[in-house]
Structure formats: structure tokens, C-alpha cells
Design a protein around this motif. Structure first.
Motif, short mmCIF file in Angstrom:
data_model
loop_
_atom_site.label_atom_id
_atom_site.label_comp_id
_atom_site.label_asym_id
_atom_site.label_seq_id
_atom_site.Cartn_x
_atom_site.Cartn_y
_atom_site.Cartn_z
N TYR A 19 18.43 67.86 0.64
CA TYR A 19 18.14 67.51 -0.75
C TYR A 19 17.72 66.05 -0.86
CZ TYR A 19 18.92 66.59 -5.68
OH TYR A 19 18.75 66.21 -6.99
N LEU A 20 18.51 65.15 -0.30
CA LEU A 20 18.20 63.72 -0.41
C LEU A 20 16.90 63.35 0.30
CD1 LEU A 20 21.75 62.17 0.00
CD2 LEU A 20 20.45 62.50 -2.10
N ALA A 21 16.55 64.08 1.33
CA ALA A 21 15.30 63.81 2.03
C ALA A 21 14.09 64.33 1.26
CB ALA A 21 15.34 64.43 3.41
N ILE A 22 14.28 65.38 0.46
CA ILE A 22 13.18 66.01 -0.26
C ILE A 22 12.92 65.35 -1.61
CG2 ILE A 22 12.46 68.16 -1.39
CD1 ILE A 22 13.97 69.65 0.83
N VAL A 23 13.96 64.98 -2.32
CA VAL A 23 13.83 64.47 -3.69
C VAL A 23 12.84 63.32 -3.83
CG1 VAL A 23 15.09 63.31 -5.55
CG2 VAL A 23 16.03 65.35 -4.52
#
Length: 86
Positions: free
Chosen positions: A1-5
């Protein structure tokens, strides 16, 4: 999630952009030390907050939510002592 956002598409409407600009101007008038870096921090927090709610555009609701969080953060910072008198 943190890599995509950070890579998700995200938009600022003209209305929210105007509100943000006005708040930046007011903040600079109230405190000339208010920096562009701090304003950028506000925008980043707003973006992450919006995206965490699954929203791809910054709304006035999320902008106000960020401002509320920022005010709470500032209240927790101890006041700087005034200048010492000789």
C-alpha cells in the motif's frame, strides 16, 4: 500500500487550490517564517489523507481535516521561550 499510494493519480480542483493558496497567503502574513516547505507538507498530508480514504482528489473536507490535525500537532509543541533580558 505505502509503495503504491505515492504513484496513484491525484487531482486538485480549482476550488480547493484557491482555498489552499489563500491559507498559504494568510499563514505568511501572520508569520513571515511560514515556509513553502511547510505548505508543501500540508499538501502532502492532505494528499495522503485523501488517498487513505480512497479518494483521488483533495476535497475541502480533507483539507479541513488536515488543518485540524496540523493545529492539534502544533498545540503539542512546547512554546519557545522568549528572549532573555540582561
Amino acid at each position: 500500500y505505502l509503495a503504491i499510494v505515492p504513484h496513484l493519480d491525484y487531482q486538485l480542483s480549482p476550488e480547493v487550490t484557491q482555498v489552499a493558496e489563500n491559507e498559504f497567503v494568510r499563514a505568511r502574513q501572520a508569520d513571515p517564517s511560514f515556509s513553502v516547505d511547510l505548505f508543501h507538507q500540508w499538501l502532502t498530508i492532505s494528499r495522503m489523507l485523501s488517498l487513505s480514504y480512497g479518494e483521488r482528489a483533495l476535497s475541502l473536507v480533507r483539507w479541513e481535516q488536515m488543518r485540524s490535525l496540523e493545529l492539534a500537532r502544533l498545540r503539542r509543541i512546547p512554546a519557545k521561550p522568549g528572549p532573555k533580558e540582561s
